[in-house]
Design a protein around this motif. Structure first.
Motif, mmCIF file in Angstrom:
data_model
loop_
_atom_site.group_PDB
_atom_site.id
_atom_site.type_symbol
_atom_site.label_atom_id
_atom_site.label_comp_id
_atom_site.label_asym_id
_atom_site.label_seq_id
_atom_site.Cartn_x
_atom_site.Cartn_y
_atom_site.Cartn_z
ATOM 1 N N LEU A 114 35.456 102.508 -6.459
ATOM 2 C CA LEU A 114 35.697 102.561 -7.898
ATOM 3 C C LEU A 114 34.976 103.776 -8.478
ATOM 4 C CD1 LEU A 114 34.954 98.838 -8.918
ATOM 5 C CD2 LEU A 114 37.206 99.894 -8.681
ATOM 6 N N MET A 115 35.417 104.197 -9.637
ATOM 7 C CA MET A 115 34.686 105.206 -10.394
ATOM 8 C C MET A 115 33.397 104.535 -10.893
ATOM 9 S SD MET A 115 36.541 107.966 -10.350
ATOM 10 C CE MET A 115 35.987 109.008 -11.706
ATOM 11 N N PHE A 116 32.343 105.328 -11.107
ATOM 12 C CA PHE A 116 31.069 104.776 -11.569
ATOM 13 C C PHE A 116 31.256 103.930 -12.830
ATOM 14 C CE2 PHE A 116 27.508 105.002 -14.513
ATOM 15 C CZ PHE A 116 26.547 104.328 -13.779
ATOM 16 N N ASP A 117 31.999 104.452 -13.813
ATOM 17 C CA ASP A 117 32.177 103.725 -15.075
ATOM 18 C C ASP A 117 32.844 102.370 -14.866
ATOM 19 O OD1 ASP A 117 30.916 105.727 -16.476
ATOM 20 O OD2 ASP A 117 32.763 106.640 -17.224
ATOM 21 N N GLU A 118 33.822 102.304 -13.954
ATOM 22 C CA GLU A 118 34.503 101.029 -13.659
ATOM 23 C C GLU A 118 33.533 100.051 -12.995
ATOM 24 O OE1 GLU A 118 38.815 101.494 -11.993
ATOM 25 O OE2 GLU A 118 37.659 103.240 -11.324
ATOM 26 N N ALA A 119 32.782 100.536 -12.008
ATOM 27 C CA ALA A 119 31.834 99.682 -11.288
ATOM 28 C C ALA A 119 30.731 99.197 -12.228
ATOM 29 C CB ALA A 119 31.242 100.444 -10.103
ATOM 30 N N SER A 120 30.302 100.074 -13.134
ATOM 31 C CA SER A 120 29.262 99.721 -14.087
ATOM 32 C C SER A 120 29.766 98.637 -15.051
ATOM 33 C CB SER A 120 28.824 100.968 -14.851
ATOM 34 O OG SER A 120 27.638 100.724 -15.543
ATOM 35 N N LYS A 121 30.983 98.792 -15.527
ATOM 36 C CA LYS A 121 31.586 97.774 -16.403
ATOM 37 C C LYS A 121 31.734 96.455 -15.653
ATOM 38 C CE LYS A 121 35.638 96.859 -19.389
ATOM 39 N NZ LYS A 121 35.222 95.482 -19.520
ATOM 40 N N LEU A 122 32.074 96.535 -14.376
ATOM 41 C CA LEU A 122 32.271 95.331 -13.561
ATOM 42 C C LEU A 122 30.985 94.510 -13.468
ATOM 43 C CD1 LEU A 122 34.017 93.554 -11.734
ATOM 44 C CD2 LEU A 122 33.505 95.132 -9.837
ATOM 45 N N TRP A 123 29.860 95.137 -13.118
ATOM 46 C CA TRP A 123 28.635 94.336 -12.996
ATOM 47 C C TRP A 123 28.191 93.791 -14.354
ATOM 48 C CZ3 TRP A 123 24.139 95.140 -15.521
ATOM 49 C CH2 TRP A 123 23.785 96.426 -15.907
ATOM 50 N N LYS A 124 28.404 94.571 -15.420
ATOM 51 C CA LYS A 124 28.041 94.088 -16.761
ATOM 52 C C LYS A 124 28.901 92.892 -17.165
ATOM 53 C CE LYS A 124 26.421 98.584 -18.368
ATOM 54 N NZ LYS A 124 26.783 99.783 -19.127
ATOM 55 N N ASP A 125 30.205 92.965 -16.886
ATOM 56 C CA ASP A 125 31.108 91.846 -17.200
ATOM 57 C C ASP A 125 30.740 90.607 -16.383
ATOM 58 O OD1 ASP A 125 32.441 93.468 -19.008
ATOM 59 O OD2 ASP A 125 34.194 93.798 -17.715
ATOM 60 N N LEU A 126 30.367 90.807 -15.118
ATOM 61 C CA LEU A 126 29.947 89.683 -14.276
ATOM 62 C C LEU A 126 28.664 89.054 -14.825
ATOM 63 C CD1 LEU A 126 30.659 91.357 -10.843
ATOM 64 C CD2 LEU A 126 31.696 89.194 -11.596
ATOM 65 N N LYS A 127 27.737 89.889 -15.278
ATOM 66 C CA LYS A 127 26.486 89.382 -15.861
ATOM 67 C C LYS A 127 26.799 88.546 -17.102
ATOM 68 C CE LYS A 127 22.139 90.913 -17.924
ATOM 69 N NZ LYS A 127 21.394 92.051 -18.466
ATOM 70 N N THR A 128 27.683 89.070 -17.955
ATOM 71 C CA THR A 128 28.082 88.349 -19.167
ATOM 72 C C THR A 128 28.738 87.014 -18.825
ATOM 73 O OG1 THR A 128 28.367 90.424 -20.360
ATOM 74 C CG2 THR A 128 29.485 88.496 -21.271
ATOM 75 N N ALA A 129 29.518 86.996 -17.727
ATOM 76 C CA ALA A 129 30.211 85.773 -17.295
ATOM 77 C C ALA A 129 29.282 84.851 -16.507
ATOM 78 C CB ALA A 129 31.429 86.141 -16.444
ATOM 79 N N ASP A 130 27.989 85.188 -16.440
ATOM 80 C CA ASP A 130 26.984 84.398 -15.736
ATOM 81 C C ASP A 130 27.240 84.323 -14.229
ATOM 82 O OD1 ASP A 130 24.512 83.272 -16.217
ATOM 83 O OD2 ASP A 130 25.298 81.223 -16.177
ATOM 84 N N GLU A 131 27.893 85.346 -13.693
ATOM 85 C CA GLU A 131 28.093 85.476 -12.249
ATOM 86 C C GLU A 131 27.005 86.418 -11.733
ATOM 87 O OE1 GLU A 131 30.203 84.023 -10.190
ATOM 88 O OE2 GLU A 131 31.366 82.913 -11.681
#
Length: 149
Positions: free
Chosen positions: A19-36
Motif C-alpha cells: 500500500l501507499m504510506f497514506d493508505e496504510a496509515s489510514k488503515l491502522w488509524k481506522d482499525l484503532k478507531t474500530a477497536d481492532e
C-alpha cells in the motif's frame, strides 16, 4: 468502512499486499478507531519497519516519532500479546525514539503520558507498585511538574 472490510484489508496488507504510506496509515488509524487494536498494532508495526509500502516512510522526524508513540500505545493495549511482554515491548518501542530519562522531555504530555499509561496498565495487570510510582513520575513530568512532591 465496516469492520469486516477493514480487517480484510489489514489481513491482505499483513499477508504482503503493498500500500501507499497514506493508505496504510489510514488503515491502522481506522482499525484503532474500530477497536481492532491487535490488527492496528500489526499494521503499524509493518509500516514502521518500512515493509509493504509502495512508497517510503516519510523522512519527517515528527511523523516518525508520532508513529513510534502510537505503536507503543497499541502494543501496550494489545490483549492478544502476553501481559508482561506487551508492556515491556511497548516501553522498548517508545525508547527507540525517546530517551525517557531526558529532562528535555519534561512537558511533553503526549510522550510521557503514553509512558505513564503503559506503566499504569502494567501495574494494573501485574501489581508491581514500582510501576505505579514510575507512571506517576511520567505523568508529573508530562504535566510540567517534574520536581513537585
Amino acid at each position: 468502512a465496516d469492520t469486516t472490510e477493514l480487517t480484510n484489508r489489514a489481513r491482505s496488507f499483513l499477508a504482503g499486499k503493498a500500500l501507499m504510506f497514506d493508505e496504510a496509515s489510514k488503515l491502522w488509524k481506522d482499525l484503532k478507531t474500530a477497536d481492532e487494536l491487535s490488527l492496528a498494532r500489526r499494521v503499524l508495526e509493518r509500516v514502521r519497519d518500512g515493509q509493504g509500502l509502495i512508497d517510503e516512510l516519510p523522512a519527517d522526524r515528527r511523523m516518525r516519532r508520532k508513529l513510534c508513540q502510537q505503536e507503543a500505545l497499541l502494543t501496550s493495549k494489545d490483549e492478544e500479546l502476553s501481559t508482561a511482554y506487551r508492556h515491556d515491548r511497548a516501553m522498548k518501542i517508545l525508547t527507540e525514539e525517546f530517551d525517557l530519562s531526558d529532562s528535555g522531555l519534561d512537558g511533553d504530555a503526549e510522550t510521557l503520558g503514553i509512558a505513564g499509561g503503559i506503566l499504569k496498565r502494567r501495574w494494573t495487570d501485574l501489581g508491581e507498585v514500582g510501576d505505579l510510582r514510575k507512571a506517576w513520575s511520567f505523568y508529573q513530568r508530562g504535566a510540567g511538574r517534574a520536581h513537585e512532591p
